[in-house]
Each structure stands twice: as C-alpha cells, then as structure tokens.
Design a protein around this motif. Structure first.
Motif, PDB file in Angstrom:
ATOM      1  N   LEU A   1       0.828  -1.204   0.000  1.00  0.00           N
ATOM      2  CA  LEU A   1       0.000   0.000   0.000  1.00  0.00           C
ATOM      3  C   LEU A   1       0.867   1.260   0.000  1.00  0.00           C
ATOM      4  O   LEU A   1       0.600   2.215  -0.725  1.00  0.00           O
ATOM      5  CB  LEU A   1      -0.912   0.008   1.236  1.00  0.00           C
ATOM      6  CG  LEU A   1      -1.678   1.304   1.477  1.00  0.00           C
ATOM      7  CD1 LEU A   1      -2.794   1.460   0.456  1.00  0.00           C
ATOM      8  CD2 LEU A   1      -2.235   1.357   2.896  1.00  0.00           C
TER       9      LEU A   1
ATOM     10  N   TYR B   1       2.400   1.767  -3.404  1.00  0.00           N
ATOM     11  CA  TYR B   1       1.347   1.812  -4.427  1.00  0.00           C
ATOM     12  C   TYR B   1       0.769   3.231  -4.521  1.00  0.00           C
ATOM     13  O   TYR B   1       0.487   3.733  -5.608  1.00  0.00           O
ATOM     14  CB  TYR B   1       0.241   0.828  -4.035  1.00  0.00           C
ATOM     15  CG  TYR B   1      -0.660   0.380  -5.153  1.00  0.00           C
ATOM     16  CD1 TYR B   1      -0.317  -0.710  -5.946  1.00  0.00           C
ATOM     17  CD2 TYR B   1      -1.869   1.020  -5.413  1.00  0.00           C
ATOM     18  CE1 TYR B   1      -1.144  -1.149  -6.958  1.00  0.00           C
ATOM     19  CE2 TYR B   1      -2.706   0.585  -6.422  1.00  0.00           C
ATOM     20  CZ  TYR B   1      -2.335  -0.499  -7.197  1.00  0.00           C
ATOM     21  OH  TYR B   1      -3.159  -0.926  -8.206  1.00  0.00           O
ATOM     22  N   CYS B   2       0.620   3.866  -3.371  1.00  0.00           N
ATOM     23  CA  CYS B   2       0.043   5.216  -3.360  1.00  0.00           C
ATOM     24  C   CYS B   2       1.013   6.241  -3.952  1.00  0.00           C
ATOM     25  O   CYS B   2       0.593   7.319  -4.375  1.00  0.00           O
ATOM     26  CB  CYS B   2      -0.364   5.610  -1.945  1.00  0.00           C
ATOM     27  SG  CYS B   2      -1.792   4.677  -1.378  1.00  0.00           S
TER      28      CYS B   2
ATOM     29  N   GLY C   1       0.133   5.897  -7.481  1.00  0.00           N
ATOM     30  CA  GLY C   1      -1.181   6.530  -7.602  1.00  0.00           C
ATOM     31  C   GLY C   1      -1.048   8.042  -7.721  1.00  0.00           C
ATOM     32  O   GLY C   1      -1.763   8.690  -8.480  1.00  0.00           O
TER      33      GLY C   1
ATOM     34  N   LEU D   1      -3.116   8.643  -0.935  1.00  0.00           N
ATOM     35  CA  LEU D   1      -3.342   7.826   0.263  1.00  0.00           C
ATOM     36  C   LEU D   1      -4.556   8.340   1.039  1.00  0.00           C
ATOM     37  O   LEU D   1      -5.387   7.558   1.516  1.00  0.00           O
ATOM     38  CB  LEU D   1      -2.078   7.843   1.141  1.00  0.00           C
ATOM     39  CG  LEU D   1      -2.158   7.101   2.470  1.00  0.00           C
ATOM     40  CD1 LEU D   1      -2.412   5.614   2.256  1.00  0.00           C
ATOM     41  CD2 LEU D   1      -0.867   7.285   3.267  1.00  0.00           C
TER      42      LEU D   1
ATOM     43  N   SER E   1      -7.998  -0.751  -6.236  1.00  0.00           N
ATOM     44  CA  SER E   1      -6.947  -1.662  -5.767  1.00  0.00           C
ATOM     45  C   SER E   1      -6.335  -1.170  -4.455  1.00  0.00           C
ATOM     46  O   SER E   1      -6.136  -1.959  -3.529  1.00  0.00           O
ATOM     47  CB  SER E   1      -5.851  -1.797  -6.814  1.00  0.00           C
ATOM     48  OG  SER E   1      -6.365  -2.328  -8.008  1.00  0.00           O
ATOM     49  N   SER E   2      -6.052   0.123  -4.377  1.00  0.00           N
ATOM     50  CA  SER E   2      -5.436   0.617  -3.141  1.00  0.00           C
ATOM     51  C   SER E   2      -6.404   0.457  -1.980  1.00  0.00           C
ATOM     52  O   SER E   2      -5.997   0.190  -0.848  1.00  0.00           O
ATOM     53  CB  SER E   2      -5.003   2.083  -3.296  1.00  0.00           C
ATOM     54  OG  SER E   2      -6.117   2.915  -3.502  1.00  0.00           O
TER      55      SER E   2
ATOM     56  N   THR F   1      -7.719   7.170  -0.485  1.00  0.00           N
ATOM     57  CA  THR F   1      -7.919   5.753  -0.172  1.00  0.00           C
ATOM     58  C   THR F   1      -8.447   5.577   1.247  1.00  0.00           C
ATOM     59  O   THR F   1      -9.394   4.824   1.491  1.00  0.00           O
ATOM     60  CB  THR F   1      -6.585   4.986  -0.327  1.00  0.00           C
ATOM     61  OG1 THR F   1      -6.055   5.237  -1.631  1.00  0.00           O
ATOM     62  CG2 THR F   1      -6.778   3.500  -0.156  1.00  0.00           C
TER      63      THR F   1
END
Ligand code: TRP
Length: 466
Positions: free
Chosen positions: A108, A111-112, A115, A169, A335-336, A172
């Motif tokens: 995570l 990943y962000c 993103g 983030l 996904s996140s 999310t």
C-alpha cells in the motif's frame, strides 16, 4: 449489504462481489507494473511464462484464498485460524494471514506513490485541455522531447512527489473508513466496466497508428534462453501482484462474499479479466515505445512516458488523455482500497476499534513509508536499504519494498497457503466451499497439493540463488 454477526458486512450482491474483486485485481499492477516488468525482463519469455503462472499457479491459489476468506468471514489472520480450528489443526497457521496483512501494508505504501503519478497526469491533461481546447491532439505544438521529460521532471521534484503520494493515500483512507459496501462498491460497479471499454478503444487506435507488429513480436516471441530464474521469479511475482495474491488481499475480500457465490467460477472471471487488461496494456504501450524509440527497460516510468506521446498524436488527445488517466485513477483506487482494507480489517477486528480509527492508524503508517518511497526517486536516490542481498543490491527504498513483497512475501505466502489448503485443512470443508465438481475439482486439488508448491519452491530457489 447484510450485517453478519460481529459487524462484518457482505457485498450487496454476487455481481458486486465479483466486480469488487476484479476491481482489486485490476489496477496499477496491470497498466503500470506489467509493462515495466515485461520490458525489464526481456519481453516474450517473461510474458508467456507470466500467462503460464496465472493459469497454473495464480488461479488455484486465488480460489484457495477466497475460499479461506469466505469460510472465515473475518480478516485474513482470523479466517485462516477459523479454517484451522474447523479442521482440528493448529491456529498457528494464522501466520499466513498476519504475514500477508503486513505485506499488504508495505505494498500500500508504495502503491500510493504511483497513484500520485496518475493524479499528476490528470492535472497535466486537465491543464492542457484548458490551454488548447479540443482541437487536435494533446500538447499542441510542443516537442515530444518535452512530453518525455514530464516524468523525469516529476521524479526530480521530491516535494511534489510526497504531496501527490499523501493525497492519493488520503483518498484511499477516506473510502476505506466509510466501509466496504458504501465506500468501495460504487466505484467497482460503475467505473470498472467503463474503463475497460475506453482502454480497449485506445488500444485499437494504437494498433492502427503505432508500431504494432514490433510490439506483438516483442511480447509474444518465446525465447527459451531468456527464461532465467530471475525472470521466472519476476513473472510469478507479477502474477501474484496483479491478482492480489499471496499477501491476504483476496482472503480479505473473500470474507465479504455470500454463501451462494460460486467461488470456482468467480476465480475464473477475476483471473480472466485481470490478465486481459494486462495484455491490453502491453499492446497499448509497446507500440508507442517502439515508435517513439523509448527504452523498453525504462522501468517504473514506462507507461507514464509512453502513453502521453500517443495522446499527443490522437485527435481529441487532451480529452482522451484526461479520460484515460481518470479511469486509471479509479482502477488504482479500487486496488489501493483493497490493499488498505486487508490491514485495516485485521486492525479493527483484532483490537476492537471503530473502523475509521483502524483505518487512520494504518494510513499513518503507510504515509511514513510512502514518503521514503517517494523520496527514493530524488533526495534519497542513493539509499540502498538491502545492499546485502544480491538480487536487491541495486534497489532504492521504493524498489526494495516492491521487490521484497513480490519476490519473497508473495511466493512464500502462496506456498504456505497451498500447503494449508491442500494438506492441512479438512478436505470436506474445502470441498463444500470451492464450487468445483468432478474432474475440475480433482485438477484443482492436484495443483494445490503438488504442482503449485513444488513449482513455486523451485522458482523461488533459482530466482534468489540460481
Ligand atoms: N492487484 C492490484 C493491481 O494489480 C494490486 C493489489 C491490490 C494487491 N490489492 C492487493 C496486490 C493485495 C497484492 C495484494 O494493481
């Protein structure tokens, strides 16, 4: 949405669960990571071995994970424990879940960061739309070199990278704090199908204008001599990353599936859609890479450097570019959200916290690690956290997190999952859950018991030491 027992919700319908699981699987892993990995690992051999991994390993493991989750109806660790209890086995197997939850948290965090790059490009195309309007392609009159320079420009700007990362983030966190059905479902239900269509259209356009033949040859020519242990480990890691496997993702989502969902069939749909989008991404990106003379092994920036060049040449390019990156944003978000949901569900169920509090704690942790990842493209570019491990010796903080999760946590988690489902768990319990009959059931069982753990152990060994 029906509440079951301890406040653990379920998806409102069978198709909503499928779409959410597809939403978890389809994301930056398909559009950003798959082409980058294919390019860094020499193309064809990687791609075909990747497809082999999805069918022979990913699919059986996917079914094993959603099955554990659905039986357990709780966070990943608790679900594994419940299956173990109901099979008279040690609850110690819960380590599969807790290890996975920890790895999902690590994923995570970086990943962000990616993103955030998507958000940046949304801004770029929005700005361009205002400047040049709808006439012609995007970035009218600007040198392609300038477009290629956007990504390195962003990489060099540490402050902006951190800001974008934290922004993504925060979004999310907002969705996960609201809860599974209200927060996550609508994105999956309404936006994923739309995204698929737009992406298909862009790929078809690219097929007519880019260097399609060369791309197809690059992606699908199998050169056995290129299939080294390292390439195999990269391919299996990519298969797991893309299918949200090995690190509690699909166990967590399986817990939200209804009793009447056929898990075997659902797993097939998830794997099919996910692999379809990855191949689509390869076929959209590589024709541009070849036509524009970009390096195939450009790494994490590959998708972001190539696609804007295509939008520059396309009629209505600014608008299509904006629509495309907006869709990538939503695909990344679904996904996140699942990456955050895995550790969050563990956190608030284990410590009996309100959901928003659990979400906030995990989010804060991911923010700290995320900043380090964002800075590893600039201020901390020389930091090599795993210099003592040969295959990660050159990796900066971002690459190290990405490498360790995909090449260690995921294969190890999957091996343990196979052993647990194939050998430890009660055969009748598994049989009742999996929705497979006859020959298909036998094949799946043989794959989980023998084929998957053995192949994975061999790949892991040669990938790390071979
Ligand atoms: N599969 C997602 C993608 O391809 C990433 C992802 C979401 C994931 N949830 C996960 C990866 C859980 C591992 C575990 O973008």
């Amino acid at each position: 949405m029906a509440a079951t027992g301890k406040g653990h919700e379920n998806w409102s319908s069978r198709s909503a669960f499928i779409l959410a699981a597809v939403g978890s699987a389809v994301g930056l892993g398909n559009m950003w990571r798959f082409p980058a990995e294919a390019g860094e690992n020499g193309g064809g051999a990687f791609v075909l071995f990747y497809i082999f991994c999805v069918l022979l390993i990913g699919l059986p493991v996917l079914l094993s994970e959603v099955l554990i989750g659905r039986h357990g109806q709780a966070n990943a660790q608790e679900s594994v424990r419940k299956v173990a209890r109901d099979s008279n086995a040690s609850e110690g197997w819960g380590i599969i879940g807790s290890m996975g939850v920890f790895a999902a948290f690590l994923i995570l965090s970086f990943y962000c960061v990616v993103g955030g790059w998507v958000v940046y490009y949304i801004g770029v195309f929005l700005g361009d739309l205002f400047q040049t309007g709808l006439s012609g392609g995007a970035f009218e009159g600007r040198d392609p070199e300038e477009i290629k320079g956007l990504m390195p420009g962003l990489f060099g700007n540490g402050g902006l990278m951190v800001g974008l990362n934290l922004g993504f983030l925060a979004i999310t966190v907002f969705f996960v704090a609201r809860g599974v059905s209200s927060g996550i479902e609508w994105v999956a239900v309404y936006l994923m199908p739309l995204f698929f269509l737009l992406f298909l259209a862009i790929t078809i356009y690219g097929a007519f204008t880019g260097n399609f033949g060369e791309a197809v040859a690059y992606l699908f020519t199998f050169d056995f001599s290129k299939l080294t242990g390292e390439v195999m480990l990269a391919a299996v890691g990519q298969a797991f990353f893309s299918l949200s496997l090995g690190v509690a993702g699909m166990m967590t989502y399986g817990a939200y599936a209804n009793r009447d969902t056929n898990l075997g069939e659902t797993s097939g749909i998830i794997a099919g859609a996910d692999t379809g989008v990855a191949l689509l991404a390869g076929l959209a990106i590589f024709p541009i890479v070849f036509a524009a003379g970009l390096a195939t092994n450009a790494g994490p920036g590959l998708m972001f450097e190539s696609l804007p060049l295509a939008f520059q040449a396309m009629p209505l390019g600014s608008l299509i570019g904006l629509a495309f990156f907006t869709m990538v944003f939503f695909a990344a978000l679904t996904s996140s959200v699942s990456l955050l949901e895995a550790p969050t569900a563990w956190m608030f169920e284990k410590f009996n916290l309100p959901r928003p509090v659990g979400t906030a704690i995990v989010g804060l942790g991911a923010a700290v690690l995320g900043v380090l990842s964002a800075l590893s493209f600039n201020d901390m570019a020389d930091f090599r956290p795993l210099a003592f491990i040969p295959i990660f010796a050159e990796a900066n903080f971002f690459d190290a997190l990405d490498g360790v999760t995909a090449k260690l946590f995921m294969p190890i988690g999957a091996i343990l999952t196979c052993i647990f489902v194939g050998w430890i768990a009660d055969a009748k319990l598994i049989d009742d859950e999996n929705g497979l009959d006859g020959a298909l059931h036998q094949i799946w069982r043989a794959l989980v018991r023998y084929v998957c753990p053995i192949i994975l152990a061999v790949i892991l060994y040669f990938g790390l030491f071979g």
